[in-house]
Structure formats: structure tokens, C-alpha cells
Design an enzyme around this catalytic site. Structure first.
Site, mmCIF file in Angstrom:
data_model
loop_
_atom_site.group_PDB
_atom_site.id
_atom_site.type_symbol
_atom_site.label_atom_id
_atom_site.label_comp_id
_atom_site.label_asym_id
_atom_site.label_seq_id
_atom_site.Cartn_x
_atom_site.Cartn_y
_atom_site.Cartn_z
ATOM 1 N N CYS A 32 0.971 -1.046 -0.046
ATOM 2 C CA CYS A 32 -0.110 0.023 -0.091
ATOM 3 C C CYS A 32 0.942 1.386 0.056
ATOM 4 O O CYS A 32 2.006 1.095 0.316
ATOM 5 C CB CYS A 32 -0.995 0.111 1.370
ATOM 6 N N THR A 77 5.963 6.087 -6.870
ATOM 7 C CA THR A 77 6.885 6.772 -7.928
ATOM 8 C C THR A 77 6.529 8.314 -7.799
ATOM 9 O O THR A 77 7.354 9.178 -8.247
ATOM 10 C CB THR A 77 6.405 6.318 -9.303
ATOM 11 N N ASP A 257 -3.032 -2.503 -2.148
ATOM 12 C CA ASP A 257 -2.471 -1.462 -3.169
ATOM 13 C C ASP A 257 -3.280 -0.062 -3.017
ATOM 14 O O ASP A 257 -3.183 0.872 -4.095
ATOM 15 C CB ASP A 257 -2.595 -1.889 -4.630
#
Ligand code: 0GY
Length: 303
Positions: A32, A77, A257
Site C-alpha cells: 500500500c 513513484t 495497493d
């Protein structure tokens, strides 16, 4: 700083259902993220998307709602190699979260040790072109060698079609190697077709390779609806994840996630995602290994 989220970006689902599947005691959400909040932890200039904020408090309230005991917070990211938001989440977790960072060659050994103190246990290498500009492989290999000394592992994110080209690099890594989302197989192809066979071979030949059997919502073509209580949500992903769980029961992890970066059509109900688990880990023993034993061994070996 104020940030404008990427056009079309879907906010995470604020009212997740209560899962029907009762998670075993000590279950870990092993994949996560936190996003910002941008005003406190600005998004990285080199990012490929700007998300909506998703704070540590919101993550931990989801943890409690779903019935998880702990989290592994993976650097997203959009924060580049600035790990402050992720580390802040670990520090405020009361020991219930560990983390995976993104670092560059310029990171100091003191910085790595300080991250270790906060609960970081791995680095993530990303090979998905839409998410990052690639870091040269010699730099990644050097980083892997340095973090190996701390007992960390390497998390790799790539797409199935790129495995042949990346194989030699991956198999030279000196640590445990954890693959995100089963390398994103095309679930429209057969589960025993050449593409997924190569991934199974990769795991079979390399006992240091683990896989997250996560993200059915990213991989599915059929989508979420369970036709009735018996049938799995995201059922076209089930044969792929089940095969990996059955073949490598001691090397699999699962995560929500949350907050689900880059989903443009469909934002999953995290409660429904938890209800996917008993369809891929079909016995209480497999469920315990996937959700409790494996992540605890990798991230909290001391307990
Ligand atoms: C995931 C998947 C994605 C994004 C990231 O760090 C990230 O930005 O991981 C994706 O877009 O597929 O695991 O969260």
C-alpha cells in the site's frame, strides 16, 4: 504547495464495504502507499502523475476497518526518491508499519541506517516505462549490494513482456527479490501459456524470488462484480494468483495497493478486494501463510 491532480484521476473509494472474509489474526497488508499530503510532503518534480492526497491516518483507518494488523508502505513513484512521506507513516504507526524505499546511488550509508531504524526493510526498482525514467542497471546493482548488508530485499515492478530482457539482471540480485503484482500478466492469455509459464519458471528456478499476488483490479478484464456470494470478484485473475499461491505458498504476499494509483475506469472497493483472497488461497493454512507467516518473516522477523 498546492497540487492539481492528473486529469481523469479517480479518488480512492471512501466507503469500503466490510469484507465477508475474516482475515486471520496478524494479517499484513503488504502493498500500500501514502500520497503526501502534498502540502506537507510535496510530490517529486520528476513524477509522471499527480495523485490525490492519501494520508497515513486514512491508510491506518482502512487497516482497522478491513481487519489487518499491520502494513507495508511502499514508496510510490509520485514521491520519487524523497521518502519522507513513507517514513513519516512508519514513524507514526506505533510499530505496525514497515516500509520499502526508493533510493539513488547518492544515498549515504548513514541515511540508509536511519531509514532502517524507522522500519524500512527494502528498496523498490521500477521498470514500468509509464511510471519512471529508468535508473541505470549498474546503479541499481550497486544499491542492491549496499542494502543487502542491512538485510533488506529488493522489490521489482515490471510488466510480463519485459521479463526475458530483465531476467539476467533480476537473477543476479544478491537479495530476496519480491515481484509486484505477479509481473502484471495479461489475464486474457492462458494461465498455462508461454508468458505466465516463464514467470512460474522464474520463481521455480530462483528460490529467492517472491511474488505479491495482488492487484486483481489492475489485471482483470471481467471486472469486479461477483455474480453471487460463491463467485470471486475479479474472477479472471483467480487462476493466475491461485497457481502462484499453490506452487509457492511460502513466497507469496498480498496487499490492497490502496490508494490505487493510476486507475482511470474503475476504483475498487477495498472490502471486495479482501473477498478475493479466499479464492486464491483456498485453505486456512494457505491464507495464514500468505497473510501472516510470509510477511511477518520478511518484515518483522523479530516477532
Ligand atoms: C502500484 C502500481 C502502480 C503505481 C505505482 O509507485 C507507483 O506509482 O506503484 C501502477 O500505476 O501500476 O503498485 O501501485
Amino acid at each position: 504547495m498546492q497540487f492539481q491532480k492528473t486529469p481523469g484521476w479517480l479518488d480512492w473509494f471512501a466507503g469500503p464495504s466490510k469484507p465477508r472474509f475474516k482475515l486471520p489474526a496478524g494479517a499484513v497488508d503488504a502493498h500500500c502507499h501514502v500520497f503526501g499530503p502534498g502540502a506537507e510532503f510535496p510530490y517529486a518534480p520528476e513524477r509522471k502523475y499527480t495523485p490525490c492526497d492519501a494520508s497515513k491516518q486514512q491508510l491506518y483507518s482502512l487497516r482497522d476497518h478491513l481487519g489487518f494488523a499491520r502494513n507495508v508502505v511502499v514508496q510510490a513513484t509520485c514521491h520519487g526518491a524523497d521518502n519522507r512521506a513513507m517514513v513519516d507513516a512508519l514513524v507514526h504507526s506505533g510499530g505496525k508499519a514497515r516500509g520499502v524505499a526508493t533510493v539513488r546511488r547518492s544515498v549515504g550509508d548513514g541515511e540508509l541506517r536511519a531509514m532502517h531504524e524507522t522500519g524500512v526493510r527494502g528498496v523498490r526498482f521500477n521498470f514500468v516505462k509509464r511510471l519512471v525514467d529508468f535508473t541505470p542497471r549498474d546503479e541499481l546493482m550497486e544499491i542492491a549490494g549496499r542494502v543487502a548488508k542491512l538485510g533488506w530485499h529488493v522489490v521489482i515492478y515490471f510488466e510480463a513482456a519485459d521479463l526475458p530482457e530483465l531476467w539476467d539482471f533480476f537473477t543476479a540480485l544478491p537479495t530476496i527479490v519480491v515481484v509486484d503484482h505477479m509481473s502484471r500478466p495479461d489475464v486474457g492469455k492462458p494461465v498455462d501459456g508461454p508468458e505466465f509459464e516463464l514467470f512460474v519458471k522464474f520463481m521455480r528456478q530462483h528460490p529467492n524470488v517472491w511474488s505479491k499476488v495482488s492487484c486483481p483490479e489492475r489485471l482483470s478484464v471481467t471486472g469486479p462484480p461477483a455474480l453471487n456470494g460463491e463467485q470471486s470478484p475479479y474472477r479472471d485473475v483467480v487462476p493466475f494468483a491461485r497457481r502462484i499461491v499453490q506452487n509457492f505458498p511460502d513466497r507469496v504476499l498480498w496487499g490492497t495497493d490502496w490508494p490505487h494509483p493510476n486507475l482511470k475506469d474503475h476504483m475498487p472497493d477495498d472490502g471486495l478486494l479482501v473477498d478475493f483472497i479466499p479464492h486464491i488461497a483456498v485453505t486456512p493454512d494457505l491464507q495464514r501463510r500468505l497473510l501472516v507467516d510470509n510477511p511477518t518473516r520478511l518484515y518483522w522477523p523479530e516477532i
